[in-house]
Design a protein around this motif. Structure first.
Motif, mmCIF file in Angstrom:
data_model
loop_
_atom_site.group_PDB
_atom_site.id
_atom_site.type_symbol
_atom_site.label_atom_id
_atom_site.label_comp_id
_atom_site.label_asym_id
_atom_site.label_seq_id
_atom_site.Cartn_x
_atom_site.Cartn_y
_atom_site.Cartn_z
ATOM 1 N N LEU A 279 -2.668 -8.510 -0.572
ATOM 2 C CA LEU A 279 -2.375 -8.784 -1.975
ATOM 3 C C LEU A 279 -2.255 -10.284 -2.208
ATOM 4 O O LEU A 279 -2.158 -11.059 -1.267
ATOM 5 C CB LEU A 279 -1.064 -8.097 -2.374
ATOM 6 N N GLY A 280 -2.233 -10.671 -3.466
ATOM 7 C CA GLY A 280 -2.071 -12.077 -3.815
ATOM 8 C C GLY A 280 -3.385 -12.782 -4.080
ATOM 9 O O GLY A 280 -3.390 -13.927 -4.534
ATOM 10 N N ALA A 281 -4.513 -12.126 -3.794
ATOM 11 C CA ALA A 281 -5.833 -12.658 -4.144
ATOM 12 C C ALA A 281 -6.247 -12.092 -5.500
ATOM 13 O O ALA A 281 -5.530 -11.306 -6.107
ATOM 14 C CB ALA A 281 -6.846 -12.299 -3.065
ATOM 15 N N ARG A 282 -7.441 -12.469 -5.948
ATOM 16 C CA ARG A 282 -7.902 -11.996 -7.261
ATOM 17 C C ARG A 282 -8.119 -10.489 -7.290
ATOM 18 O O ARG A 282 -8.015 -9.871 -8.346
ATOM 19 C CB ARG A 282 -9.220 -12.694 -7.631
ATOM 20 N N VAL A 283 -8.458 -9.916 -6.150
ATOM 21 C CA VAL A 283 -8.643 -8.466 -6.061
ATOM 22 C C VAL A 283 -7.913 -7.956 -4.821
ATOM 23 O O VAL A 283 -7.669 -8.714 -3.871
ATOM 24 C CB VAL A 283 -10.145 -8.087 -5.971
#
Length: 319
Positions: A279-283
């Motif tokens: 998590l924490g990325a664009r997707v």
């Protein structure tokens, strides 16, 4: 008799519910980076068969087709993008996500660091203002609730700022799966704040950050030892009065080593399955291991898919 009893207990209803919920939604295009071994290719294709993803396979075409032949799968109708090696596959997969052609990213047979290196590239990656972190969504047959364990795969020795993002990522995932407001235990070896054990000080600081609105959406308590976090009996014996103690749904570990050992202990001793998502990325990024069962791979896809659909539904309308 004992085996039959355990088999009855080990039914994975929690994962079945997650997968069933995901199957009620449209499958999402997913960039699969370097699926060049049997496990990774089979995992992507079986998730497609189940209606969870629409895979875009990225890697050396000759290797992928050879693996498909070995496992008896026909790739007709599956998009395959030919690139020469794993690094190129990681970069191309990230590019496809950035372009909007894919809404999920899935790890194939390349090393996690190689994929995450492309994700975190400052110029061409998928960075956001949030630190990326990993969550194991664990189906433990002997425990009544799904357990989220974070971070056991990405951040080695996170500082307090990184831990704030790790906690918030996990809370957002829990809520994004439609599970409500989670009870979050910040784990350490003891349940008292002890300066000689830095993780207890971080735990107290994280709880105060939640009080001040720097972490939102969950009920936090810590430091808590593992037994006090998940066992009401243990919490009662220690006299810990808290809405989280004994009922935690998210377990935040002090560092990667502790989290990795905890997750693998539950997997190999308690016969748990561990779905993994970054998590924490664009997707959402589906991060699976070669040792994962088919059920865990499917659950990883389901978790990522449910979160992506939730983000679609809650995204602000742009003029």
């Amino acid at each position: 008799m004992a085996k039959a009893a355990f088999s009855e207990l080990h039914r994975h209803e929690k994962y079945e519910r997650l997968i069933a919920a995901a199957q009620r939604l449209p499958a999402l295009p997913t960039a699969v980076a370097h699926p060049c071994d049997a496990n990774s290719l089979k995992g992507a294709l079986e998730a497609a068969d189940a209606g969870l993803i629409k895979p875009i396979l990225i890697g050396p075409q000759n290797k992928i087709t050879a693996v498909a032949n070995d496992i008896g799968r026909d790739l007709s109708g599956v998009e395959l993008i030919d690139v020469p090696h794993s690094q190129a596959a990681a970069e191309k997969a990230v590019e496809i996500v950035r372009s909007g052609k894919a809404e999920l990213l899935m790890k194939g047979s390349l090393h996690s660091d190689e994929l995450l290196g492309a994700v975190t590239n400052r110029e061409n990656g998928l960075r956001t203002g949030r630190r990326i972190s990993h969550v194991f969504v664990m189906d433990v047959p002997t425990h009544p609730h799904t357990l989220f364990i974070t971070d056991a795969a990405v951040n080695i020795a996170p500082d307090l700022t990184a831990k704030r993002d790790i906690v918030q990522n996990a809370i957002d995932l829990y809520a994004g799966l439609g599970l409500g407001k989670p009870k979050v235990a910040i784990l350490s070896a003891v349940e008292t704040v002890t300066p000689a054990i830095p993780s207890t000080v971080d735990a107290a600081a994280l709880c105060k950050m939640a009080d001040r609105g720097q972490i939102t959406g969950g009920e936090l308590d810590g430091p808590l030892a593992f037994d006090n976090a998940i066992s009401p009996t243990a919490a009662g014996i220690k006299g810990i009065k808290s809405p989280v103690a004994g009922q935690a749904q998210i377990l935040v570990v002090p560092d990667l080593e502790a989290g990795n050992m905890l997750a693998k202990n539950l997997t190999f001793i308690s016969n748990a399955d561990a779905a993994g998502v970054v998590l924490g990325a664009r997707v959402p990024i589906i991060l699976t291991s070669r040792a994962d069962t088919v059920r865990a791979r499917m659950a990883s896809c389901a978790v990522a898919m449910l979160l992506a659909h939730n983000r679609r539904a809650t995204a602000p309308i742009r003029a």
